[in-house]
Structures are given as structure tokens and as C-alpha cells.
Write a protein that holds these residues in place. Structure first.
Motif, PDB file in Angstrom:
ATOM      1  N   ILE A 250     -10.962  66.289 -61.279  1.00 29.05           N
ATOM      2  CA  ILE A 250     -12.260  65.872 -60.754  1.00 29.05           C
ATOM      3  C   ILE A 250     -13.044  67.138 -60.412  1.00 29.05           C
ATOM      4  N   SER A 251     -14.176  67.335 -61.101  1.00 28.85           N
ATOM      5  CA  SER A 251     -14.933  68.567 -60.864  1.00 28.85           C
ATOM      6  C   SER A 251     -15.958  68.388 -59.749  1.00 28.85           C
ATOM      7  N   SER A 252     -16.332  67.144 -59.459  1.00 23.65           N
ATOM      8  CA  SER A 252     -17.246  66.897 -58.333  1.00 23.65           C
ATOM      9  C   SER A 252     -17.009  65.473 -57.837  1.00 23.65           C
ATOM     10  N   SER A 253     -16.789  65.342 -56.542  1.00 21.65           N
ATOM     11  CA  SER A 253     -16.464  64.040 -55.980  1.00 21.65           C
ATOM     12  C   SER A 253     -17.708  63.282 -55.546  1.00 21.65           C
ATOM     13  N   PHE A 254     -17.535  62.017 -55.296  1.00 22.63           N
ATOM     14  CA  PHE A 254     -18.584  61.164 -54.728  1.00 22.63           C
ATOM     15  C   PHE A 254     -19.014  61.743 -53.382  1.00 22.63           C
ATOM     16  N   ASN A 255     -20.328  61.930 -53.206  1.00 18.91           N
ATOM     17  CA  ASN A 255     -20.807  62.507 -51.947  1.00 18.91           C
ATOM     18  C   ASN A 255     -22.242  62.070 -51.667  1.00 18.91           C
ATOM     19  N   PRO A 256     -22.410  61.015 -50.848  1.00 19.02           N
ATOM     20  CA  PRO A 256     -23.768  60.499 -50.596  1.00 19.02           C
ATOM     21  C   PRO A 256     -24.639  61.452 -49.782  1.00 19.02           C
ATOM     22  N   LYS A 257     -24.060  62.498 -49.206  1.00 16.79           N
ATOM     23  CA  LYS A 257     -24.853  63.396 -48.364  1.00 16.79           C
ATOM     24  C   LYS A 257     -25.039  64.788 -48.977  1.00 16.79           C
ATOM     25  N   ARG A 258     -24.739  64.881 -50.258  1.00 14.83           N
ATOM     26  CA  ARG A 258     -24.855  66.189 -50.904  1.00 14.83           C
ATOM     27  C   ARG A 258     -26.293  66.704 -50.861  1.00 14.83           C
ATOM     28  N   ARG A 259     -26.455  67.982 -50.641  1.00 15.61           N
ATOM     29  CA  ARG A 259     -27.781  68.587 -50.691  1.00 15.61           C
ATOM     30  C   ARG A 259     -27.884  69.505 -51.898  1.00 15.61           C
ATOM     31  N   HIS A 260     -29.098  69.574 -52.431  1.00 17.00           N
ATOM     32  CA  HIS A 260     -29.332  70.461 -53.547  1.00 17.00           C
ATOM     33  C   HIS A 260     -29.114  71.893 -53.083  1.00 17.00           C
ATOM     34  N   PRO A 261     -28.354  72.693 -53.844  1.00 24.07           N
ATOM     35  CA  PRO A 261     -28.005  74.040 -53.367  1.00 24.07           C
ATOM     36  C   PRO A 261     -29.228  74.923 -53.144  1.00 24.07           C
ATOM     37  N   ILE A 262     -30.286  74.699 -53.894  1.00 30.83           N
ATOM     38  CA  ILE A 262     -31.462  75.581 -53.763  1.00 30.83           C
ATOM     39  C   ILE A 262     -32.542  74.941 -52.909  1.00 30.83           C
ATOM     40  N   THR A 263     -32.956  73.714 -53.259  1.00 33.53           N
ATOM     41  CA  THR A 263     -34.074  73.099 -52.528  1.00 33.53           C
ATOM     42  C   THR A 263     -33.633  72.514 -51.197  1.00 33.53           C
ATOM     43  N   LYS A 264     -32.322  72.313 -51.015  1.00 31.61           N
ATOM     44  CA  LYS A 264     -31.752  71.737 -49.786  1.00 31.61           C
ATOM     45  C   LYS A 264     -32.139  70.276 -49.589  1.00 31.61           C
ATOM     46  N   MET A 265     -32.791  69.696 -50.596  1.00 31.05           N
ATOM     47  CA  MET A 265     -33.132  68.281 -50.468  1.00 31.05           C
ATOM     48  C   MET A 265     -31.886  67.452 -50.720  1.00 31.05           C
ATOM     49  N   ILE A 266     -31.880  66.264 -50.130  1.00 32.18           N
ATOM     50  CA  ILE A 266     -30.697  65.420 -50.310  1.00 32.18           C
ATOM     51  C   ILE A 266     -30.663  64.880 -51.735  1.00 32.18           C
ATOM     52  N   ARG A 267     -29.610  65.215 -52.406  1.00 36.44           N
ATOM     53  CA  ARG A 267     -29.389  64.726 -53.769  1.00 36.44           C
ATOM     54  C   ARG A 267     -28.007  64.099 -53.794  1.00 36.44           C
ATOM     55  N   PRO A 268     -27.921  62.830 -53.387  1.00 39.67           N
ATOM     56  CA  PRO A 268     -26.602  62.215 -53.310  1.00 39.67           C
ATOM     57  C   PRO A 268     -25.879  62.274 -54.649  1.00 39.67           C
ATOM     58  N   HIS A 269     -24.599  62.487 -54.595  1.00 38.95           N
ATOM     59  CA  HIS A 269     -23.814  62.401 -55.828  1.00 38.95           C
ATOM     60  C   HIS A 269     -23.110  61.061 -55.812  1.00 38.95           C
ATOM     61  N   ASN A 270     -23.683  60.113 -56.537  1.00 40.76           N
ATOM     62  CA  ASN A 270     -23.227  58.727 -56.459  1.00 40.76           C
ATOM     63  C   ASN A 270     -22.076  58.417 -57.403  1.00 40.76           C
ATOM     64  N   GLY A 271     -21.484  59.459 -57.949  1.00 45.23           N
ATOM     65  CA  GLY A 271     -20.395  59.212 -58.884  1.00 45.23           C
ATOM     66  C   GLY A 271     -19.275  60.213 -58.711  1.00 45.23           C
ATOM     67  N   THR A 272     -18.317  60.097 -59.602  1.00 43.58           N
ATOM     68  CA  THR A 272     -17.206  61.042 -59.649  1.00 43.58           C
ATOM     69  C   THR A 272     -17.284  61.740 -60.999  1.00 43.58           C
ATOM     70  N   ASP A 273     -17.238  63.066 -60.983  1.00 45.30           N
ATOM     71  CA  ASP A 273     -17.283  63.828 -62.234  1.00 45.30           C
ATOM     72  C   ASP A 273     -15.875  64.205 -62.667  1.00 45.30           C
ATOM     73  N   PHE A 274     -15.579  63.909 -63.919  1.00 50.68           N
ATOM     74  CA  PHE A 274     -14.294  64.315 -64.484  1.00 50.68           C
ATOM     75  C   PHE A 274     -14.543  65.437 -65.491  1.00 50.68           C
ATOM     76  N   ALA A 275     -13.763  66.488 -65.384  1.00 49.59           N
ATOM     77  CA  ALA A 275     -13.904  67.604 -66.313  1.00 49.59           C
ATOM     78  C   ALA A 275     -13.214  67.248 -67.624  1.00 49.59           C
ATOM     79  N   VAL A 276     -13.968  66.642 -68.522  1.00 50.67           N
ATOM     80  CA  VAL A 276     -13.402  66.289 -69.827  1.00 50.67           C
ATOM     81  C   VAL A 276     -14.239  66.933 -70.928  1.00 50.67           C
ATOM     82  N   GLY A 277     -13.585  67.345 -71.976  1.00 48.93           N
ATOM     83  CA  GLY A 277     -14.285  67.963 -73.098  1.00 48.93           C
ATOM     84  C   GLY A 277     -15.111  66.949 -73.858  1.00 48.93           C
TER      85      GLY A 277
END
Ligand SMILES: [Zn+2]
Length: 402
Positions: A250-277
Motif C-alpha cells: 500500500i503506497s498511500s492509505s485512506f486518509n480523510p484529513k490529508r492536506r496537500h503538501p504544498i497548498t496545505k488545503m485539505i485534499r482527503p485521500h478517499n481511497g487506498t493506493d496499491f503500488a502495482v505496475g
């Protein structure tokens, strides 16, 4: 309250109205509790509202209002974790607030209970907040006897037809609705219906159903978000936790409170990312019907599957889709090849699970993977069944008195 706004100034479908009836109230519930409080737009700004009509597309509505394509793209960019704007439908309400720099605020409303507000930030990007009117749920008990088919018998007894179909869908593995039914069979339904300001919102939760027939007895009870018979055996087909043939990192987990690294705006990550080719087979998490196959500027090629009224899954950034809209799929079926389409920092599969319209953590959510109620929850389940059954008995006793 949402419904006060929507009923106070009705906007005829297909017409713009130049005073905005969609002014903002305090959200009853914000999904993101960290969200800053909302500044209502000031009165001197021109405001427009619009009710979507048949054949409308967001881009043509924006064109009519002289809103630039780049603004639409910025909205879509904010919407990438929500994808609320991909399927605007007749009856949806749109609201616009402008300032000297163009579109300042965009409001999307569907039904009595759901609103999304997109606000332009300092850098010109949009940030969204969801407002969900919880309303009140009221449990109602309905009793009846069979005469003709089950949905119509239930409707005659006071159930809504959609509720009746939920029940038949729930029991379709256990009952044959032709051969098992006899005229005069008794049934009872416990249903919680949602009301906002006394108005039914269209949302019903089946909490219990008991069928007492001459040749068939069957029941269904809701417990821990899943349906079981009175013995605690699951009525629902199981889901698979991961829509892939094996476990990937899993390269990125579900996270409803994630903030954008640059703009700092809330950009929820509503899913789970799998590192697949690129090209990895993507499998349907459960049985269902393909509800979307869409190419999105940011989400890329994505598929949505509606599993039943309650569960929905989405698969983003695909390279290839092997299914089309409207197609039935079964659990484990190969539906796509993963990819890197849309805006994506590298090849991966972004997987979302929605329960009752809300994105949840697909890795931990209580999906029907169990076949029976675990031993440590048996007591609570029996109590819940007893409570519903006593309410059903009470309703029957009162009906007989009258
Ligand atoms: Zn993702």
C-alpha cells in the motif's frame, strides 16, 4: 437547514436565478471536522443558482455563465477525491458566487440531504467541504399479509416500493418469490426512515424483516452493517478485501484529513493506493453492476461498481477497462488493467469503497466478509433481534385492538 433553503425559493429547472437561495448555513455535519468555519459570501456579490435539467452538462452551464475552462478544471481537480460533479442529474441544484477574480464559490446540492461547497483559495485552487444533513431516523413497523406478489403486498401494507425491493433483494438467495409464497402468508417489516423537517428524504434502512408463511419462514436482521437471519447466518454475499489477485504494497492509505503538501488545503485521500505496475489485473471486489466507466482529467480512466444499494467501489488511474456501463460483474472478475492515467505520480491502483454513499477505509470497514456472527458478538445480536421482534409484536397487538 437545507430543506428550508431548497423550498423557500424554487428555481424552475433550466433557468438561472440571480438571487442565491443557497446561502450557507452552519453545516449540520461536516465530514471533515478539522475544516475551518465557513465565511458566508457577502451580499454585494452577484449570485446565481441553477437547477440542472435533462441533457445539461456542467461545461455548457459554465459556458453560459462565462466561467473559464481553466476554472472548471480547477473545480474538477478539487472534485477528484469526491467525483460528485461527474454525474450531474436533472434536479440537482447549482449555486455560483463571483467576485472580481471570477468564480469564488460553487455549490452543488443533490436531494434534501447533500451539499458540497467549493471555495476558491488564495492560490486560485478550489477546496471543498461536504455538508450532510443527518435528519432524524424514525423506526416504523409494518405488518401485512400476502396477496399477489411480495412487493405489492408490502406496498399495500404501507411499505415503500423501494423498501420492498430491498427486502426481496436481501432474501433472493434464500427464498423463491414464486414457489414459496402463499396467499395469506404473514410478514412484518421494521424500517427506519429518514426525515428532514418532516419530509421523507428517500432514505430507508431495513432493520428487520420476518416472513411467516405456510411453507416458508425466513427473517433478516441488520447487525453491524450486515444482514443476518435469526440464527446469525449472513444473508449477503461476501466481498473481497483487496481488488487484486494478491497482496501488494500500500503506497498511500485512506486518509480523510490529508492536506496537500504544498497548498496545505485539505485534499482527503478517499481511497487506498496499491503500488502495482501498469497492466496488473484489477478484480471486482464483489458482485454488482458497472455504474460508470469514465475518463477523467485527474482520476484518469476509472470504473465504478454498484454492488447493491449499500456498497459501491471505484478503481482509478486504469490503463484499460474490460467492462462497460450497465454490465453485470461477479466477485473476482477481471474488470480492468491498472495504469497511470489521469494525474498520477506513478503507476498505482487507487481503490475506493463507499458504504451508503460515504467513502470508508476499504482495508478496515465492516464489509460482509464473514459468513456468521462471531462468537463474541452473539449476545448483542440476540438482543437486537429480540428488540425488533418485541416492537413487531407490539405493533401487531395495537393493530388488532383497532
Ligand atoms: Zn489514491
Amino acid at each position: 437547514m437545507l430543506s428550508e433553503n431548497s423550498s423557500a425559493v424554487p428555481v424552475p429547472p433550466g433557468q438561472f436565478r440571480s438571487t442565491l437561495p443557497l446561502e450557507l448555513d452552519d453545516p449540520v455535519v461536516t465530514v471533515d471536522e478539522q475544516a475551518e468555519t465557513h465565511e458566508p459570501s457577502s451580499d454585494e456579490n452577484p449570485s446565481i443558482s441553477y437547477v440542472v435539467q435533462k441533457g445539461d452538462m456542467l461545461s455548457t452551464i459554465f459556458d453560459l455563465l462565462h466561467i473559464s475552462q481553466s476554472t472548471l478544471y480547477k473545480l474538477m481537480e478539487a472534485d477528484v477525491n469526491l467525483l460528485a460533479l461527474d454525474t450531474i442529474q436533472p434536479g440537482h441544484q447549482l449555486g455560483f458566487n463571483f467576485d472580481e477574480n471570477g468564480l469564488k464559490q460553487f455549490i452543488f446540492r443533490s436531494g434534501l440531504t447533500y451539499k458540497v461547497v467549493f471555495d476558491r483559495g488564495e492560490k486560485g485552487d478550489f477546496e471543498f467541504k461536504e455538508y450532510i444533513e443527518k435528519g432524524g431516523y424514525r423506526r416504523e413497523i409494518i405488518s401485512g399479509t400476502v396477496e399477489g406478489d411480495l412487493p405489492r403486498s408490502m406496498k399495500r401494507a404501507g411499505a415503500r416500493i423501494a423498501e420492498a425491493y430491498q427486502v426481496t433483494h436481501l432474501l433472493k438467495e434464500r427464498m423463491n418469490f414464486r414457489s414459496h409464497l402463499r396467499a395469506g402468508d404473514k410478514f412484518q417489516l421494521a424500517v427506519s426512515r429518514q426525515y428532514v423537517n418532516g419530509e421523507y428524504t428517500g432514505s430507508s434502512i431495513i432493520e428487520g424483516f420476518v416472513y411467516d408463511g405456510a411453507i416458508r419462514k425466513q427473517s433478516a436482521f441488520l447487525f453491524d452493517d450486515n444482514y443476518f437471519d435469526a440464527e446469525g447466518e449472513s444473508l449477503e454475499k461476501a466481498f473481497q478485501r483487496i481488488p487484486l489477485a494478491k497482496r501488494y504494497r500500500i503506497s498511500s492509505s485512506f486518509n480523510p484529513k490529508r492536506r496537500h503538501p504544498i497548498t496545505k488545503m485539505i485534499r482527503p485521500h478517499n481511497g487506498t493506493d496499491f503500488a502495482v505496475g501498469i497492466g496488473t489485473p484489477v478484480l471486482a471486489a464483489g458482485d454488482g453492476v458497472v455504474s460508470r466507466v469514465i475518463k477523467h482529467r485527474y482520476a484518469g480512466l476509472y470504473i465504478e461498481i454498484q454492488h447493491n444499494r449499500k456498497y459501491k467501489t471505484r478503481y482509478l488511474h486504469l490503463s484499460k477497462a474490460y467492462v462497460r456501463k450497465g454490465q453485470k460483474v461477479s466477485r473476482g472478475q477481471k474488470i480492468a488493467a491498472s495504469g497511470n492515467s489521469g494525474r498520477s505520480t506513478g503507476a498505482h491502483l487507487h481503490y475506493e469503497l463507499h458504504v451508503n454513499g460515504r467513502p470508508v477505509n476499504a482495508m478496515t470497514a465492516p464489509i460482509p466478509v464473514v459468513q456468521t456472527i462471531p462468537r463474541n458478538k452473539r449476545g448483542a445480536f440476540k438482543q437486537q433481534v429480540a428488540l425488533i421482534k418485541s416492537q413487531m409484536a407490539e405493533q401487531l397487538a395495537q393493530a388488532e385492538k383497532q
